[in-house]
Design a protein around this motif. Structure first.
Motif, PDB file in Angstrom:
ATOM      1  N   ARG A 141       6.069  -1.092  -0.655  1.00  0.00           N
ATOM      2  CA  ARG A 141       5.913  -0.168   0.451  1.00  0.00           C
ATOM      3  C   ARG A 141       6.620   1.145   0.147  1.00  0.00           C
ATOM      4  NH1 ARG A 141      10.597   0.180   3.327  1.00  0.00           N
ATOM      5  NH2 ARG A 141      12.095  -1.498   3.027  1.00  0.00           N
ATOM      6  N   GLU A 142       6.271   2.150   0.934  1.00  0.00           N
ATOM      7  CA  GLU A 142       6.990   3.415   0.855  1.00  0.00           C
ATOM      8  C   GLU A 142       8.313   3.253   1.588  1.00  0.00           C
ATOM      9  OE1 GLU A 142       5.119   7.189   1.623  1.00  0.00           O
ATOM     10  OE2 GLU A 142       3.153   6.280   1.345  1.00  0.00           O
ATOM     11  N   GLU A 143       9.263   4.079   1.255  1.00  0.00           N
ATOM     12  CA  GLU A 143      10.576   3.980   1.887  1.00  0.00           C
ATOM     13  C   GLU A 143      10.478   4.158   3.399  1.00  0.00           C
ATOM     14  OE1 GLU A 143      15.031   5.456   0.854  1.00  0.00           O
ATOM     15  OE2 GLU A 143      13.480   6.982   0.859  1.00  0.00           O
ATOM     16  N   GLY A 144       9.545   4.938   3.860  1.00  0.00           N
ATOM     17  CA  GLY A 144       9.368   5.173   5.289  1.00  0.00           C
ATOM     18  C   GLY A 144       8.790   3.984   6.040  1.00  0.00           C
ATOM     19  N   GLY A 145       8.306   2.969   5.323  1.00  0.00           N
ATOM     20  CA  GLY A 145       7.820   1.773   5.981  1.00  0.00           C
ATOM     21  C   GLY A 145       6.343   1.485   5.799  1.00  0.00           C
ATOM     22  N   ILE A 146       5.551   2.415   5.265  1.00  0.00           N
ATOM     23  CA  ILE A 146       4.115   2.192   5.075  1.00  0.00           C
ATOM     24  C   ILE A 146       3.910   1.163   3.969  1.00  0.00           C
ATOM     25  CG2 ILE A 146       1.921   3.237   4.403  1.00  0.00           C
ATOM     26  CD1 ILE A 146       3.027   5.888   5.503  1.00  0.00           C
ATOM     27  N   MET A 147       3.280   0.031   4.311  1.00  0.00           N
ATOM     28  CA  MET A 147       3.026  -1.034   3.333  1.00  0.00           C
ATOM     29  C   MET A 147       1.821  -0.643   2.484  1.00  0.00           C
ATOM     30  SD  MET A 147       4.012  -3.992   2.140  1.00  0.00           S
ATOM     31  CE  MET A 147       5.109  -4.668   3.356  1.00  0.00           C
ATOM     32  N   LEU A 148       2.017  -0.589   1.169  1.00  0.00           N
ATOM     33  CA  LEU A 148       0.920  -0.265   0.260  1.00  0.00           C
ATOM     34  C   LEU A 148       0.132  -1.514  -0.098  1.00  0.00           C
ATOM     35  CD1 LEU A 148       2.729   2.212  -2.150  1.00  0.00           C
ATOM     36  CD2 LEU A 148       1.301   2.730  -0.182  1.00  0.00           C
ATOM     37  N   VAL A 149       0.844  -2.572  -0.437  1.00  0.00           N
ATOM     38  CA  VAL A 149       0.181  -3.822  -0.809  1.00  0.00           C
ATOM     39  C   VAL A 149       1.133  -4.993  -0.557  1.00  0.00           C
ATOM     40  CG1 VAL A 149       0.880  -3.658  -3.237  1.00  0.00           C
ATOM     41  CG2 VAL A 149      -1.129  -4.971  -2.640  1.00  0.00           C
ATOM     42  N   ARG A 150       0.593  -6.050  -0.016  1.00  0.00           N
ATOM     43  CA  ARG A 150       1.373  -7.277   0.174  1.00  0.00           C
ATOM     44  C   ARG A 150       1.319  -8.078  -1.121  1.00  0.00           C
ATOM     45  NH1 ARG A 150       3.255  -7.327   4.908  1.00  0.00           N
ATOM     46  NH2 ARG A 150       2.191  -6.439   6.686  1.00  0.00           N
ATOM     47  N   MET A 151       2.336  -8.873  -1.373  1.00  0.00           N
ATOM     48  CA  MET A 151       2.414  -9.632  -2.620  1.00  0.00           C
ATOM     49  C   MET A 151       1.200 -10.537  -2.813  1.00  0.00           C
ATOM     50  SD  MET A 151       4.915  -8.564  -4.238  1.00  0.00           S
ATOM     51  CE  MET A 151       6.163  -9.342  -5.198  1.00  0.00           C
ATOM     52  N   GLU A 152       0.705 -11.143  -1.756  1.00  0.00           N
ATOM     53  CA  GLU A 152      -0.440 -12.048  -1.890  1.00  0.00           C
ATOM     54  C   GLU A 152      -1.737 -11.309  -2.213  1.00  0.00           C
ATOM     55  OE1 GLU A 152       0.346 -11.382   2.540  1.00  0.00           O
ATOM     56  OE2 GLU A 152       1.568 -12.053   0.870  1.00  0.00           O
ATOM     57  N   GLN A 153      -1.766  -9.992  -2.079  1.00  0.00           N
ATOM     58  CA  GLN A 153      -2.955  -9.204  -2.405  1.00  0.00           C
ATOM     59  C   GLN A 153      -3.012  -8.802  -3.875  1.00  0.00           C
ATOM     60  OE1 GLN A 153      -2.112  -6.150   0.572  1.00  0.00           O
ATOM     61  NE2 GLN A 153      -4.106  -6.607   1.484  1.00  0.00           N
ATOM     62  N   ILE A 154      -1.946  -9.018  -4.626  1.00  0.00           N
ATOM     63  CA  ILE A 154      -1.888  -8.612  -6.030  1.00  0.00           C
ATOM     64  C   ILE A 154      -2.531  -9.688  -6.897  1.00  0.00           C
ATOM     65  CG2 ILE A 154      -0.397  -7.990  -7.959  1.00  0.00           C
ATOM     66  CD1 ILE A 154       1.664  -7.044  -5.876  1.00  0.00           C
ATOM     67  N   MET A 188       9.861   7.548  -2.142  1.00  0.00           N
ATOM     68  CA  MET A 188      10.415   6.453  -2.888  1.00  0.00           C
ATOM     69  C   MET A 188       9.625   5.193  -2.546  1.00  0.00           C
ATOM     70  SD  MET A 188      14.206   4.772  -2.630  1.00  0.00           S
ATOM     71  CE  MET A 188      15.098   6.058  -3.456  1.00  0.00           C
ATOM     72  N   LEU A 189       9.409   4.346  -3.535  1.00  0.00           N
ATOM     73  CA  LEU A 189       8.752   3.066  -3.332  1.00  0.00           C
ATOM     74  C   LEU A 189       9.784   1.954  -3.353  1.00  0.00           C
ATOM     75  CD1 LEU A 189       5.581   3.396  -5.571  1.00  0.00           C
ATOM     76  CD2 LEU A 189       5.783   3.745  -3.127  1.00  0.00           C
ATOM     77  N   VAL A 190       9.548   0.940  -2.520  1.00  0.00           N
ATOM     78  CA  VAL A 190      10.478  -0.179  -2.402  1.00  0.00           C
ATOM     79  C   VAL A 190       9.690  -1.468  -2.620  1.00  0.00           C
ATOM     80  CG1 VAL A 190      12.080  -1.371  -0.874  1.00  0.00           C
ATOM     81  CG2 VAL A 190      11.871   1.113  -0.751  1.00  0.00           C
ATOM     82  N   LEU A 191      10.177  -2.307  -3.526  1.00  0.00           N
ATOM     83  CA  LEU A 191       9.561  -3.607  -3.795  1.00  0.00           C
ATOM     84  C   LEU A 191      10.410  -4.678  -3.125  1.00  0.00           C
ATOM     85  CD1 LEU A 191       7.420  -5.270  -5.279  1.00  0.00           C
ATOM     86  CD2 LEU A 191       8.965  -5.343  -7.234  1.00  0.00           C
ATOM     87  N   THR A 192       9.795  -5.437  -2.213  1.00  0.00           N
ATOM     88  CA  THR A 192      10.484  -6.520  -1.524  1.00  0.00           C
ATOM     89  C   THR A 192       9.691  -7.808  -1.724  1.00  0.00           C
ATOM     90  OG1 THR A 192       9.303  -6.201   0.560  1.00  0.00           O
ATOM     91  CG2 THR A 192      11.323  -4.919   0.250  1.00  0.00           C
ATOM     92  N   ALA A 193      10.169  -8.883  -1.167  1.00  0.00           N
ATOM     93  CA  ALA A 193       9.461 -10.161  -1.247  1.00  0.00           C
ATOM     94  C   ALA A 193       8.145 -10.109  -0.480  1.00  0.00           C
ATOM     95  CB  ALA A 193      10.341 -11.286  -0.706  1.00  0.00           C
ATOM     96  N   GLU A 194       8.027  -9.200   0.485  1.00  0.00           N
ATOM     97  CA  GLU A 194       6.794  -9.041   1.255  1.00  0.00           C
ATOM     98  C   GLU A 194       5.742  -8.262   0.487  1.00  0.00           C
ATOM     99  OE1 GLU A 194       7.923  -7.165   4.869  1.00  0.00           O
ATOM    100  OE2 GLU A 194       8.863  -8.959   5.683  1.00  0.00           O
ATOM    101  N   GLY A 195       6.176  -7.242  -0.241  1.00  0.00           N
ATOM    102  CA  GLY A 195       5.231  -6.423  -0.984  1.00  0.00           C
ATOM    103  C   GLY A 195       5.821  -5.090  -1.391  1.00  0.00           C
TER     104      GLY A 195
END
Length: 93
Positions: free
Chosen positions: A10-23, A1-8
């Protein structure tokens, strides 16, 4: 599962795929090279080569989200990211 937060994103397990400032941009157009029912994120920095079948892939400065994702869920996440990008653009102006 993917989770979209204010930080970016990430996967549900915690692996950050991309930070918001990188988009840099969100592309969900008809001719975008994106997964089915998904969207493409154009990034400001190169990322690692990643692949989760049916969920996302990342190659260089591109992150494709979708595949087995339901169309409505993919559209909602793309809309939220596009809204963030529009707000970010207005804040920079």
């Amino acid at each position: 599962m993917l989770v979209l937060t204010a930080e970016g994103l990430r996967e549900e397990g915690g692996i950050m795929l991309v930070r918001m400032e990188q988009i840099a941009a969100v592309d969900r157009g008809l001719f975008a090279f994106k997964p089915s029912n998904g969207f493409l994120l154009k990034l400001t920095e190169r990322g690692p080569l990643r692949f989760r079948p049916g969920l996302y892939w990342q190659f260089g400065k591109r992150l494709g989200v979708g595949g087995l994702v339901r169309g409505a869920e993919g559209k909602q996440m793309a809309d939220a990211l596009a809204l963030y990008m529009a707000h970010k653009g207005q804040a920079e102006s």
